[in-house]
Write an enzyme that holds these catalytic residues in place. Structure first.
Site, short mmCIF file in Angstrom:
data_model
loop_
_atom_site.label_atom_id
_atom_site.label_comp_id
_atom_site.label_asym_id
_atom_site.label_seq_id
_atom_site.Cartn_x
_atom_site.Cartn_y
_atom_site.Cartn_z
CG HIS A 145 -0.34 -0.03 2.54
ND1 HIS A 145 0.07 1.11 3.20
CD2 HIS A 145 -0.05 -1.05 3.37
CE1 HIS A 145 0.57 0.78 4.38
NE2 HIS A 145 0.53 -0.53 4.51
CG ASP A 168 -3.12 3.57 2.55
OD1 ASP A 168 -2.43 2.61 2.14
OD2 ASP A 168 -4.10 3.42 3.32
CG ASP A 188 2.91 0.28 7.82
OD1 ASP A 188 2.60 -0.28 6.76
OD2 ASP A 188 2.14 0.36 8.80
CD GLU A 225 -2.89 -2.42 5.43
OE1 GLU A 225 -3.13 -3.47 6.04
OE2 GLU A 225 -2.39 -1.43 5.98
CD GLU A 226 -1.53 1.66 7.55
OE1 GLU A 226 -2.28 1.19 8.43
OE2 GLU A 226 -0.32 1.41 7.47
CD GLU A 246 1.18 -4.07 5.61
OE1 GLU A 246 1.87 -3.39 6.40
OE2 GLU A 246 0.18 -3.62 5.02
CG HIS A 298 0.96 2.66 12.54
ND1 HIS A 298 -0.35 2.26 12.65
CD2 HIS A 298 1.37 2.16 11.35
CE1 HIS A 298 -0.71 1.56 11.58
NE2 HIS A 298 0.33 1.48 10.78
ZN LIG Z 1 1.07 -1.36 6.40
#
Ligand SMILES: [Zn+2]
Length: 380
Positions: free
Chosen positions: A70, A72, A103, A138-139, A167, A352
């Site tokens: 992903h 995003d 990520d 995805e997020e 991932e 994150h």
């Molecule tokens: Zn991810």
């Protein structure tokens, strides 16, 4: 050679906070098109919910290897707390900082660079295909992303023979873990009912509280299984018990228990729901159980595909990755319905977070690992 670090930095400069794209997929499509990939932009959803997706493929036949990732990212939080700013990719002491470094823009860049390197050395595959399934969702809620792209791929003859999700799968070092499955997630709420009344006249009421407590204890104590070779035991966690009674003299009408079950591949959600009814009905006549399955459990049986990935990882890092099913869910939960899928990607210790980062050396090694996986798989 397309430099993985430059691609990662270019991607980080696009502030693609889910479900925004801000040019990230366009940038990737341009790189892949130049290398001979056929690119399909596949936005799904309307208005605010519109999500950009990209499917890129080179080669027309099988065996077909697909990378899923992903572009995003999660929101940066307080931007002033970032050392260099979330969308300003800086390298300091061999570490690249920026939202998405791990990520998973670094991973997407690594696969793109690895695949392009393979194509530059060997030409477009004559017997085999390489593809990338890139989502911008995805997020977020993950409705208009990978699941819909897979349906489109199915309708258009693009279902891969094997898939790898990039991932961040490694806790500390590249080569720690190769994920071959994930637990499922079932979120539940049970309301245990009685009859409201005055505490001084309990014979005219039916207090559900003792039953609520017994149901909570029974749910929490129940041993669903003891796990198996690749999965820990199925686990139920109570997250809240609520009565909402503001008084001291009223027997409440009902109370609720909220809980979540993370389950292994011994169970499916229907089997779990039936078991929950059995446990609760044994203790309370009047109740209502609502459940929502957020993810099914799955296992890609260790074998030819995981061996290819595992040996590429070991060749480059000198470490044999542990086959694992730990962690939260990923889009592999959708892909597993179509093809064997494993997950291998960057280190997840800063994802994150403020000052998310990735080691330059790790992203370079990851690129070589992905290129080697393609080579080994297509040579079979
Ligand atoms: Zn991810």
């Amino acid at each position: 050679m397309n430099d993985v670090i430059k691609i990662t930095q270019d991607l980080i400069r696009c502030p693609s906070v889910t479900p925004k794209d801000e040019g990230a997929q366009e940038l990737l499509a341009a790189l892949l098109s130049d290398a001979g990939f056929e690119c399909h932009h596949l936005p799904f959803g309307e208005g605010e919910e519109r999500v950009p997706n990209l499917f890129a493929r080179i080669g027309a036949s099988g065996p077909h290897i697909c990378y899923a990732g992903h572009t995003d990212v999660v929101p940066p939080g307080d931007e002033s707390k970032w050392t260099y700013g979330p969308f300003n990719p800086e390298i300091k002491d061999g570490i690249l900082y920026g939202r998405g470094a791990s990520d998973m823009k670094g991973s997407v860049a690594a696969f793109a660079a690895g695949a392009i390197a393979h194509v530059n050395k060997n030409g477009a595959p004559e017997n085999g295909s390489i593809s990338l399934l890139i989502t911008g969702d995805e997020e977020g809620v993950a409705i208009n992303g990978t699941a819909k792209v897979l349906e489109w791929m199915d309708e258009n003859g693009h279902i891969p023979d094997v898939s790898i999700v990039g991932e961040p799968s490694n806790p500390d070092q590249l080569g720690d873990e190769l994920k071959i499955g994930r637990r499922g997630s079932l979120t539940c709420v049970v309301e245990v009912r009685g009859r409201q009344g005055h505490v001084a006249y309990p014979e005219r009421a039916d207090n559900p509280m003792p039953r609520l407590a017994r149901v909570a204890a029974a749910l929490s104590d129940y041993e669903f299984d003891t796990g198996n070779a690749y999965f820990p035991p199925t686990n139920l966690e109570i997250t809240s018990i609520d009565v909402g009674n503001p008084t001291e003299n009223v027997i409440p009408n009902a109370g609720t228990i909220h809980f979540n079950i993370r389950f292994n591949d011994i169970w499916d959600s229907d089997g779990l729901v039936a078991k929950l009814h059995e446990i609760i009905a044994g203790l309370s006549d009047d109740y209502q159980l609502d459940t929502r399955c957020g993810a099914v459990s799955f296992l890609t049986q260790p074998g030819a595909w995981s061996d290819v990935v595992s040996s590429a990882v070991e060749e480059i890092t000198g470490r044999k990755p542990e086959l694992s099913t730990k962690g939260g869910t990923s889009d592999a939960r959708f892909i597993q319905a179509y093809s064997p899928v494993v997950e291998f990607g960057p280190i997840n210790n800063s994802i994150h977070q403020i000052d998310e980062h990735a080691k330059v050396e790790d992203l370079e090694n990851l690129t070589v690992i992905y290129e080697r996986i393609i080579e080994l798989y297509l040579a079979q």
